[in-house]
Design a protein around this motif. Structure first.
Motif, mmCIF file in Angstrom:
data_model
loop_
_atom_site.group_PDB
_atom_site.id
_atom_site.type_symbol
_atom_site.label_atom_id
_atom_site.label_comp_id
_atom_site.label_asym_id
_atom_site.label_seq_id
_atom_site.Cartn_x
_atom_site.Cartn_y
_atom_site.Cartn_z
ATOM 1 N N ASP A 1 0.821 -1.220 0.000
ATOM 2 C CA ASP A 1 0.000 0.000 0.000
ATOM 3 C C ASP A 1 0.850 1.264 0.000
ATOM 4 O OD1 ASP A 1 1.014 -0.174 2.588
ATOM 5 O OD2 ASP A 1 -0.833 0.589 3.513
ATOM 6 N N LEU A 2 2.170 1.113 -0.087
ATOM 7 C CA LEU A 2 3.066 2.273 -0.134
ATOM 8 C C LEU A 2 3.171 2.797 -1.561
ATOM 9 C CD1 LEU A 2 6.127 1.458 2.150
ATOM 10 C CD2 LEU A 2 4.538 3.367 2.395
ATOM 11 N N VAL A 3 2.947 4.096 -1.732
ATOM 12 C CA VAL A 3 3.036 4.723 -3.053
ATOM 13 C C VAL A 3 3.886 5.979 -2.938
ATOM 14 C CG1 VAL A 3 1.773 5.723 -4.982
ATOM 15 C CG2 VAL A 3 0.737 3.881 -3.646
ATOM 16 N N VAL A 4 5.000 6.025 -3.642
ATOM 17 C CA VAL A 4 5.891 7.191 -3.645
ATOM 18 C C VAL A 4 5.618 7.983 -4.914
ATOM 19 C CG1 VAL A 4 8.278 7.992 -3.568
ATOM 20 C CG2 VAL A 4 7.631 5.884 -2.370
ATOM 21 N N ILE A 5 5.240 9.243 -4.749
ATOM 22 C CA ILE A 5 4.889 10.080 -5.890
ATOM 23 C C ILE A 5 5.684 11.380 -5.834
ATOM 24 C CG2 ILE A 5 3.037 11.373 -7.029
ATOM 25 C CD1 ILE A 5 1.060 9.342 -6.007
ATOM 26 N N GLU A 6 6.239 11.755 -6.964
ATOM 27 C CA GLU A 6 6.884 13.061 -7.076
ATOM 28 C C GLU A 6 5.800 14.127 -7.170
ATOM 29 O OE1 GLU A 6 9.603 15.609 -10.226
ATOM 30 O OE2 GLU A 6 9.870 13.429 -10.106
ATOM 31 N N GLY A 7 5.728 14.988 -6.171
ATOM 32 C CA GLY A 7 4.724 16.044 -6.146
ATOM 33 C C GLY A 7 5.097 17.188 -7.064
ATOM 34 N N ASP A 8 4.120 17.992 -7.418
ATOM 35 C CA ASP A 8 4.336 19.122 -8.319
ATOM 36 C C ASP A 8 3.657 20.340 -7.726
ATOM 37 O OD1 ASP A 8 4.747 20.859 -10.380
ATOM 38 O OD2 ASP A 8 3.556 19.779 -11.860
ATOM 39 N N GLU A 9 4.476 21.359 -7.408
ATOM 40 C CA GLU A 9 3.904 22.568 -6.830
ATOM 41 C C GLU A 9 3.248 23.466 -7.874
ATOM 42 O OE1 GLU A 9 8.278 23.547 -7.618
ATOM 43 O OE2 GLU A 9 7.072 21.819 -7.041
ATOM 44 N N TYR A 10 3.590 23.271 -9.164
ATOM 45 C CA TYR A 10 2.998 24.123 -10.197
ATOM 46 C C TYR A 10 1.473 24.001 -10.160
ATOM 47 C CZ TYR A 10 1.508 26.134 -14.540
ATOM 48 O OH TYR A 10 0.841 26.902 -15.453
ATOM 49 N N ALA A 11 0.802 25.136 -10.209
ATOM 50 C CA ALA A 11 -0.665 25.203 -10.161
ATOM 51 C C ALA A 11 -1.215 24.501 -8.915
ATOM 52 C CB ALA A 11 -1.285 24.608 -11.427
ATOM 53 N N LYS A 12 -0.361 24.349 -7.889
ATOM 54 C CA LYS A 12 -0.742 23.711 -6.633
ATOM 55 C C LYS A 12 -1.253 22.282 -6.844
ATOM 56 C CE LYS A 12 -1.994 28.224 -4.685
ATOM 57 N NZ LYS A 12 -3.039 29.024 -3.991
ATOM 58 N N THR B 1 6.552 31.763 -11.112
ATOM 59 C CA THR B 1 6.089 33.086 -10.705
ATOM 60 C C THR B 1 4.783 33.503 -11.360
ATOM 61 O OG1 THR B 1 7.668 33.953 -12.342
ATOM 62 C CG2 THR B 1 8.346 33.982 -10.033
ATOM 63 N N ASP B 2 4.341 32.758 -12.367
ATOM 64 C CA ASP B 2 3.016 33.012 -12.925
ATOM 65 C C ASP B 2 1.914 32.482 -12.012
ATOM 66 O OD1 ASP B 2 4.072 30.490 -13.555
ATOM 67 O OD2 ASP B 2 2.708 30.201 -15.242
ATOM 68 N N ILE B 3 2.281 31.584 -11.105
ATOM 69 C CA ILE B 3 1.338 31.028 -10.142
ATOM 70 C C ILE B 3 1.571 31.617 -8.752
ATOM 71 C CG2 ILE B 3 0.512 28.908 -9.038
ATOM 72 C CD1 ILE B 3 -0.157 29.084 -11.998
ATOM 73 N N PHE B 4 2.843 31.777 -8.384
ATOM 74 C CA PHE B 4 3.212 32.291 -7.062
ATOM 75 C C PHE B 4 3.950 33.622 -7.235
ATOM 76 C CE2 PHE B 4 3.452 27.583 -6.871
ATOM 77 C CZ PHE B 4 2.436 27.349 -5.967
ATOM 78 N N PRO B 5 3.261 34.749 -7.165
ATOM 79 C CA PRO B 5 3.919 36.048 -7.363
ATOM 80 C C PRO B 5 5.017 36.331 -6.335
ATOM 81 C CG PRO B 5 1.538 36.265 -7.500
ATOM 82 C CD PRO B 5 1.805 34.897 -6.989
ATOM 83 N N THR B 6 4.863 35.796 -5.123
ATOM 84 C CA THR B 6 5.856 36.017 -4.069
ATOM 85 C C THR B 6 6.189 34.706 -3.388
ATOM 86 O OG1 THR B 6 4.279 36.357 -2.256
ATOM 87 C CG2 THR B 6 4.794 38.284 -3.640
ATOM 88 N N ILE B 7 7.286 34.721 -2.649
ATOM 89 C CA ILE B 7 7.674 33.524 -1.903
ATOM 90 C C ILE B 7 6.638 33.205 -0.830
ATOM 91 C CG2 ILE B 7 9.101 34.804 -0.265
ATOM 92 C CD1 ILE B 7 9.792 31.258 -1.651
ATOM 93 N N GLU B 8 5.972 34.222 -0.311
ATOM 94 C CA GLU B 8 4.951 33.982 0.700
ATOM 95 C C GLU B 8 3.771 33.212 0.121
ATOM 96 O OE1 GLU B 8 5.270 34.323 3.894
ATOM 97 O OE2 GLU B 8 7.298 35.100 3.560
ATOM 98 N N ASN B 9 3.424 33.485 -1.140
ATOM 99 C CA ASN B 9 2.362 32.714 -1.788
ATOM 100 C C ASN B 9 2.740 31.240 -1.880
ATOM 101 O OD1 ASN B 9 2.108 35.531 -3.906
ATOM 102 N ND2 ASN B 9 0.534 34.948 -2.428
ATOM 103 N N MET B 10 3.995 30.990 -2.217
ATOM 104 C CA MET B 10 4.453 29.603 -2.330
ATOM 105 C C MET B 10 4.468 28.930 -0.960
ATOM 106 S SD MET B 10 7.824 28.026 -4.174
ATOM 107 C CE MET B 10 7.016 27.872 -5.769
ATOM 108 N N LYS B 11 4.954 29.629 0.027
ATOM 109 C CA LYS B 11 5.006 29.051 1.372
ATOM 110 C C LYS B 11 3.601 28.745 1.900
ATOM 111 C CE LYS B 11 7.976 31.309 4.086
ATOM 112 N NZ LYS B 11 8.786 32.472 4.551
ATOM 113 N N ALA B 12 2.638 29.571 1.539
ATOM 114 C CA ALA B 12 1.259 29.322 1.967
ATOM 115 C C ALA B 12 0.744 28.003 1.386
ATOM 116 C CB ALA B 12 0.363 30.480 1.538
ATOM 117 N N ALA B 13 1.126 27.709 0.127
ATOM 118 C CA ALA B 13 0.705 26.447 -0.496
ATOM 119 C C ALA B 13 1.342 25.259 0.216
ATOM 120 C CB ALA B 13 1.074 26.453 -1.975
#
Length: 454
Positions: free
Chosen positions: A164-175, A195-207
């Motif tokens: 039941d273990l599944v390792v997946i490479e996550g993608d932060e683009y478009a959350k 930066t078209d999705i995350f205008p600032t580093i704070e936006n990315m950190k929030a995700a």
């Protein structure tokens, strides 16, 4: 519709590295009627993954048309690069066929599994591969989906396990990673990107904070505490089990401090899942790298040619540093020559000042025109060009008293020709970027091999 009830799935953008893994996963799965799921797909152009899918019996059409969607199709999966106006997506909506992105599909398909999600701005593919190989060595039999190709996996970007273990490479683009509720989460690093999705580093950190809060009860987060932004998000999340990691000192066959960090993250997760230290060490010592990550392709003009996926300033600088350190250790390499293709005009514009010094360790540099990412172009970014980047690098070199070749090339083929012409015996040539520059250098290497074999 329950995904386990589908009998026919059509994938739009099937040649993508994650999409092709989804296609293989579906083709190898029996639906509730105990029959194989019929898998078809389309893409704008063929590539290596599309050709592999054809060889294993998946019908792949080049070009998009409503008629590509089979009459009995009950699920359409599409890449985020495919817009709603795509004729195959329009046909699916007209016929009432369910549509999902590839990550939405994976999130729902593995909803009842223990998903280990690998995230971060850099190192996701390598860390995913390392972790998958460790868990395989530890006989935990994971399913692994990686955004690259692992040579020991029979399906390259997919390892289909029975646990039941599944390792997946996550993608932060478009959350995209927010479709998952992982049991385990690796956060390698966090830097401003997309930066078209995350205008600032704070936006990315929030995700990332939102993702951490989605870790299931009893799960865990493995976090790189050497990264200031990772430290910040972990201290402000409500997640209750955080396991820190930092650079380790494994004996690796792949260069660079960043790979030591990737290995440390993978090893920390593996221990949390019960893998022994013997299995961890053995898997990491036998790891020889993955597709497009400092991948040796061959030689031309007696220079060694490597391909690398790096397209963010930090990754560019780290890869050049690894090349320099490897050169010092071997004592056999004279120079490091870099051929670079920027990826996405918006990224190039917003990270411009970070890109300029990131090339400092290259002894010669050819910069190809920016790769335009399908579905992500914006008119306000049309004014940026690699010519601007080259001009800024030349001014930067003058300020720091550096003298080297720095040139612009209009397209990948011209860039590859120029960098290989500059190469001489003993040089290391890095061809770098996430676009079609890789195809250009592979074609050059094949042609050179063919001519020397005559």
């Amino acid at each position: 519709m329950n995904l386990r009830e589908i009998t026919s799935a059509h994938l739009v953008g099937i040649g993508g590295i994650n999409m092709s893994a989804v296609a293989k996963l579906l083709q190898k799965t029996e639906c509730n009627t105990k029959q194989r799921i019929c898998v078809t797909g389309s893409d704008v152009a063929t590539n290596e993954q599309a050709e592999i899918l054809k060889k294993i019996g998946i019908a792949v059409t080049i070009g998009h048309d409503a008629k590509n969607v089979p009459p009995n199709c009950d699920l359409l999966i599409y890449s985020s690069a495919v817009p709603p106006s795509n004729p195959e997506r329009e046909d699916a909506r007209r016929r009432g066929i369910r549509e999902m992105t590839n990550f939405e599909f994976l999130g729902e398909w593995f909803a009842d599994s223990r998903v280990i999600l690998v995230t971060g701005t850099h190192g996701k593919s390598t860390t995913t591969a390392m972790l998958g190989l460790i868990l395989e060595r530890a006989e935990l039999d994971p399913t692994v989906i990686v955004g690259s190709v692992v040579s020991s996996f029979s399906d390259g970007n997919l390892r289909l396990g029975k646990s039941d273990l599944v390792v997946i490479e996550g993608d932060e683009y478009a959350k995209h990673f927010l479709v998952f509720h992982p049991y385990g989460l690796i956060v390698n690093n966090i830097e401003l990107d997309h930066t078209d999705i995350f205008p600032t580093i704070e936006n990315m950190k929030a995700a990332f904070r939102e993702l951490m809060d989605q870790v299931v009860p009893g799960g865990f987060i493995v976090a790189n505490m050497e990264d200031a932004h990772v430290r910040d998000v972990t201290t402000s999340t409500s997640a209750h089990r955080i396991i820190p990691f930092a650079t380790d000192s494994f004996h690796l066959n792949v260069p660079g401090r960043f790979n030591q960090m990737n290995a440390a993250g993978a090893a920390t997760v593996a221990r949390a899942l019960g893998a022994s230290d013997d299995a961890i060490v053995a898997a990491l010592e036998s790891f020889t790298g993955i597709w497009r990550r400092f991948e040796f392709l061959g030689e031309k003009n007696s220079a060694r040619i490597y391909s690398d996926y790096a397209h963010h300033p930090t990754a560019v600088a780290a890869t050049l540093e690894a090349a320099r350190d490897g050169r010092r250790e071997s004592g056999a390499v004279r120079r490091t020559l870099l051929c670079f293709q920027p990826h996405h005009r918006n990224r190039t514009k917003h990270l411009f000042l970070d890109f300029v010094p990131s090339f400092d360790l290259a002894d010669a540099l050819v910069v190809c025109e920016i790769y335009d990412v399908a579905g992500r172009d914006a008119s306000q970014d049309a004014d940026i060009s690699s010519k601007d980047l080259v001009d800024a690098i030349v001014r930067h070199d003058a300020d720091r008293g550096a003298s080297r070749v720095v040139e612009y090339a209009a397209d990948p083929n011209a860039a590859v020709r120029r960098i290989t012409d500059l190469a001489t015996q003993g040089d290391l040539v890095l061809v770098m970027g996430a676009g079609d520059i890789d195809a250009a250098i592979r074609k050059t290497i094949r042609m050179n091999h063919a001519s020397t074999s005559l």
